[in-house]
Design a protein around this motif. Structure first.
Motif, mmCIF file in Angstrom:
data_model
loop_
_atom_site.group_PDB
_atom_site.id
_atom_site.type_symbol
_atom_site.label_atom_id
_atom_site.label_comp_id
_atom_site.label_asym_id
_atom_site.label_seq_id
_atom_site.Cartn_x
_atom_site.Cartn_y
_atom_site.Cartn_z
ATOM 1 N N PRO A 153 -65.005 6.249 -10.292
ATOM 2 C CA PRO A 153 -64.865 4.825 -10.616
ATOM 3 C C PRO A 153 -66.157 4.045 -10.416
ATOM 4 O O PRO A 153 -67.097 4.530 -9.766
ATOM 5 N N PRO A 154 -66.231 2.833 -10.963
ATOM 6 C CA PRO A 154 -67.395 1.979 -10.739
ATOM 7 C C PRO A 154 -67.605 1.744 -9.246
ATOM 8 O O PRO A 154 -66.637 1.613 -8.482
ATOM 9 N N ALA A 155 -68.864 1.683 -8.842
ATOM 10 C CA ALA A 155 -69.166 1.470 -7.426
ATOM 11 C C ALA A 155 -68.899 0.036 -7.010
ATOM 12 O O ALA A 155 -68.595 -0.238 -5.844
ATOM 13 N N THR A 156 -68.998 -0.890 -7.978
ATOM 14 C CA THR A 156 -68.870 -2.315 -7.659
ATOM 15 C C THR A 156 -67.982 -3.016 -8.677
ATOM 16 O O THR A 156 -68.150 -2.845 -9.880
ATOM 17 N N PHE A 157 -67.061 -3.813 -8.167
ATOM 18 C CA PHE A 157 -66.194 -4.643 -9.002
ATOM 19 C C PHE A 157 -66.340 -6.083 -8.517
ATOM 20 O O PHE A 157 -65.854 -6.449 -7.453
ATOM 21 N N ILE A 158 -67.063 -6.892 -9.286
ATOM 22 C CA ILE A 158 -67.248 -8.310 -8.970
ATOM 23 C C ILE A 158 -66.247 -9.091 -9.808
ATOM 24 O O ILE A 158 -66.320 -9.090 -11.030
ATOM 25 N N SER A 159 -65.313 -9.746 -9.135
ATOM 26 C CA SER A 159 -64.247 -10.428 -9.858
ATOM 27 C C SER A 159 -64.248 -11.914 -9.528
ATOM 28 O O SER A 159 -64.445 -12.317 -8.379
ATOM 29 N N GLY A 160 -64.026 -12.722 -10.534
ATOM 30 C CA GLY A 160 -64.075 -14.157 -10.386
ATOM 31 C C GLY A 160 -62.959 -14.698 -9.499
ATOM 32 O O GLY A 160 -61.864 -14.146 -9.411
ATOM 33 N N SER A 161 -63.262 -15.782 -8.846
ATOM 34 C CA SER A 161 -62.293 -16.596 -8.122
ATOM 35 C C SER A 161 -62.919 -17.986 -8.075
ATOM 36 O O SER A 161 -63.827 -18.285 -8.842
ATOM 37 N N ALA A 162 -62.446 -18.838 -7.197
ATOM 38 C CA ALA A 162 -62.990 -20.194 -7.127
ATOM 39 C C ALA A 162 -62.752 -20.768 -5.743
ATOM 40 O O ALA A 162 -61.902 -20.283 -4.988
ATOM 41 N N ILE A 163 -63.499 -21.819 -5.413
ATOM 42 C CA ILE A 163 -63.321 -22.460 -4.115
ATOM 43 C C ILE A 163 -61.973 -23.170 -4.039
ATOM 44 O O ILE A 163 -61.557 -23.583 -2.955
ATOM 45 N N GLY A 164 -61.284 -23.269 -5.173
ATOM 46 C CA GLY A 164 -59.915 -23.769 -5.157
ATOM 47 C C GLY A 164 -59.016 -22.921 -4.266
ATOM 48 O O GLY A 164 -57.926 -23.346 -3.895
ATOM 49 N N TYR A 165 -59.478 -21.708 -3.921
ATOM 50 C CA TYR A 165 -58.735 -20.846 -3.000
ATOM 51 C C TYR A 165 -58.398 -21.591 -1.705
ATOM 52 O O TYR A 165 -57.319 -21.403 -1.133
ATOM 53 N N TYR A 166 -59.323 -22.443 -1.246
ATOM 54 C CA TYR A 166 -59.139 -23.128 0.036
ATOM 55 C C TYR A 166 -58.188 -24.331 -0.072
ATOM 56 O O TYR A 166 -57.778 -24.874 0.950
ATOM 57 N N GLY A 167 -57.857 -24.713 -1.316
ATOM 58 C CA GLY A 167 -57.061 -25.912 -1.486
ATOM 59 C C GLY A 167 -57.841 -27.131 -1.028
ATOM 60 O O GLY A 167 -59.014 -27.048 -0.668
ATOM 61 N N ARG A 168 -57.204 -28.268 -1.036
ATOM 62 C CA ARG A 168 -57.894 -29.482 -0.592
ATOM 63 C C ARG A 168 -58.166 -29.390 0.904
ATOM 64 O O ARG A 168 -57.339 -28.917 1.690
ATOM 65 N N GLN A 169 -59.346 -29.834 1.284
ATOM 66 C CA GLN A 169 -59.754 -29.806 2.686
ATOM 67 C C GLN A 169 -60.368 -31.151 3.049
ATOM 68 O O GLN A 169 -60.861 -31.878 2.189
ATOM 69 N N ASP A 170 -60.347 -31.476 4.333
ATOM 70 C CA ASP A 170 -60.994 -32.693 4.793
ATOM 71 C C ASP A 170 -62.490 -32.451 4.959
ATOM 72 O O ASP A 170 -63.021 -31.478 4.428
ATOM 73 N N GLU A 171 -63.157 -33.277 5.732
ATOM 74 C CA GLU A 171 -64.611 -33.214 5.800
ATOM 75 C C GLU A 171 -65.176 -32.004 6.540
ATOM 76 O O GLU A 171 -66.272 -31.549 6.200
ATOM 77 N N PRO A 172 -64.520 -31.452 7.560
ATOM 78 C CA PRO A 172 -65.102 -30.262 8.196
ATOM 79 C C PRO A 172 -65.322 -29.146 7.182
ATOM 80 O O PRO A 172 -64.445 -28.850 6.369
ATOM 81 N N PRO A 173 -66.506 -28.511 7.191
ATOM 82 C CA PRO A 173 -66.795 -27.481 6.201
ATOM 83 C C PRO A 173 -65.945 -26.230 6.386
ATOM 84 O O PRO A 173 -65.472 -25.939 7.490
ATOM 85 N N VAL A 174 -65.765 -25.503 5.288
ATOM 86 C CA VAL A 174 -65.032 -24.240 5.315
ATOM 87 C C VAL A 174 -65.954 -23.128 4.826
ATOM 88 O O VAL A 174 -66.938 -23.370 4.130
ATOM 89 N N ASP A 175 -65.652 -21.890 5.228
ATOM 90 C CA ASP A 175 -66.407 -20.738 4.745
ATOM 91 C C ASP A 175 -65.451 -19.571 4.545
ATOM 92 O O ASP A 175 -64.226 -19.746 4.590
ATOM 93 N N GLU A 176 -65.998 -18.383 4.332
ATOM 94 C CA GLU A 176 -65.150 -17.231 4.008
ATOM 95 C C GLU A 176 -64.215 -16.825 5.141
ATOM 96 O O GLU A 176 -63.284 -16.049 4.933
ATOM 97 N N THR A 177 -64.481 -17.337 6.356
ATOM 98 C CA THR A 177 -63.619 -16.994 7.493
ATOM 99 C C THR A 177 -62.521 -18.036 7.726
ATOM 100 O O THR A 177 -61.752 -17.920 8.681
ATOM 101 N N THR A 178 -62.450 -19.049 6.870
ATOM 102 C CA THR A 178 -61.443 -20.106 7.017
ATOM 103 C C THR A 178 -60.081 -19.623 6.531
ATOM 104 O O THR A 178 -59.956 -19.124 5.414
#
Length: 297
Positions: free
Chosen positions: A103-128
């Protein structure tokens, strides 16, 4: 390398393909082969179905296809079209990868920051993990889940949580410019909602960076490290155009005009690209003034 690309005629694909063609063989998925060749050139192969490609001979899959999320009002029918255009194709690709002996070694698939839903001012990252459960989150969650089915010790899956891509040609900026050019631009609502953006040059270079760095996998925020408020973004865009940005669009009016889809504009999130920074990706554009200044001349 041999790269299989879906969504190649979209905003990101049209910028990325020329870079890929310098060093790699590229096959793209398109329902319209003529259009694909006109937009992307003739130095690539065009197929009309995932089944037309032997993924055993593919090194990298880049999957960015999907119905535009803001083109039409979010009726239940349109929501289903948006979901199906992303999730069903991603499931097809994952199924095909799982059936490969090499199989392919890498699969880069689209997503969006909409994953986090609406958030207030504190920043979010991949561990949120504190997520506001709404349509954008449900869409991205299911889209990512479809891609993660392909993950194995032979294939790493990278989930590209993309922010607002700023480009001269198409995308969000092209929709904003007319109002600002005619002195009608300004913040939406109180203007405090976060706008997590990325310059198209960084968008393309980050994908190339991900391809070259096998230690990157899972969710990856494709956003500049300095998200801004909607008010600050409006002020910066007005400055780049030498226009005022004082007119405010009331949120209730936008709700009447756009329905549920207005949530994308009246709410937001401040997203930090923690993984990209941790892996020493160097952003070319880290502040909104320089980003917009480079695009508006």
């Amino acid at each position: 390398m041999h790269i299989f690309f879906t969504g190649a005629t979209g905003l990101i694909g049209k910028h990325l393909i020329p870079f890929l063609l310098h060093h790699h063989k590229v096959t793209v998925l398109s329902r319209n082969k003529t259009k694909a060749h006109v937009l992307l050139g003739h130095n690539l192969e065009v197929v009309s179905s995932v089944t037309d490609v032997d993924l055993n001979n593919i090194d990298v899959v880049i999957n960015l296809a999907g119905e535009p999320i803001v083109n039409k009002r979010w009726t239940q029918t349109q929501k289903q079209i948006i979901r199906d255009s992303r999730i069903k194709l991603t499931e097809q690709i994952s199924d095909a990868i799982l059936k490969c002996s090499t199989p392919p070694a890498t699969f880069i698939s689209g997503s969006a920051i909409g994953y986090y839903g609406r958030q207030d001012e504190p920043p979010v990252d991949e561990t949120t993990y504190t997520i506001h459960d709404e349509f954008s989150h449900q869409l991205c969650k299911d889209w990512e889940s479809a891609a993660l089915q392909a993950q194995s010790d032979k294939t790493r899956v990278c989930l590209l949580r993309t922010g607002i891509v700023l480009s001269k040609q198409g995308g969000a900026l092209s929709k904003m410019l007319p109002a600002f050019k005619f002195f009608l631009g300004g913040p939406i609502g109180d203007g405090k909602q976060g706008m997590s953006w990325i310059h198209i040059d960084d968008m393309t270079q980050l994908i190339l960076f991900i391809i070259k760095h096998p230690s990157l996998y899972g969710p990856i925020n494709a956003t500049a490290p300095t998200p801004v408020s909607n008010k600050a973004f409006s002020k910066s865009l007005g400055k780049a155009l030498s226009r005022p940005a004082a007119l405010t669009m009331p949120s209730p009016v936008l709700k009447v005009l756009m329905g549920e889809m207005s949530d994308l504009l009246t709410t937001g999130q401040y997203v930090i690209p923690k993984k990209a920074l941790a892996h020493n990706y160097r952003f070319h554009f880290t502040d909104i003034d320089s980003a917009l200044g480079s695009l508006i001349k």
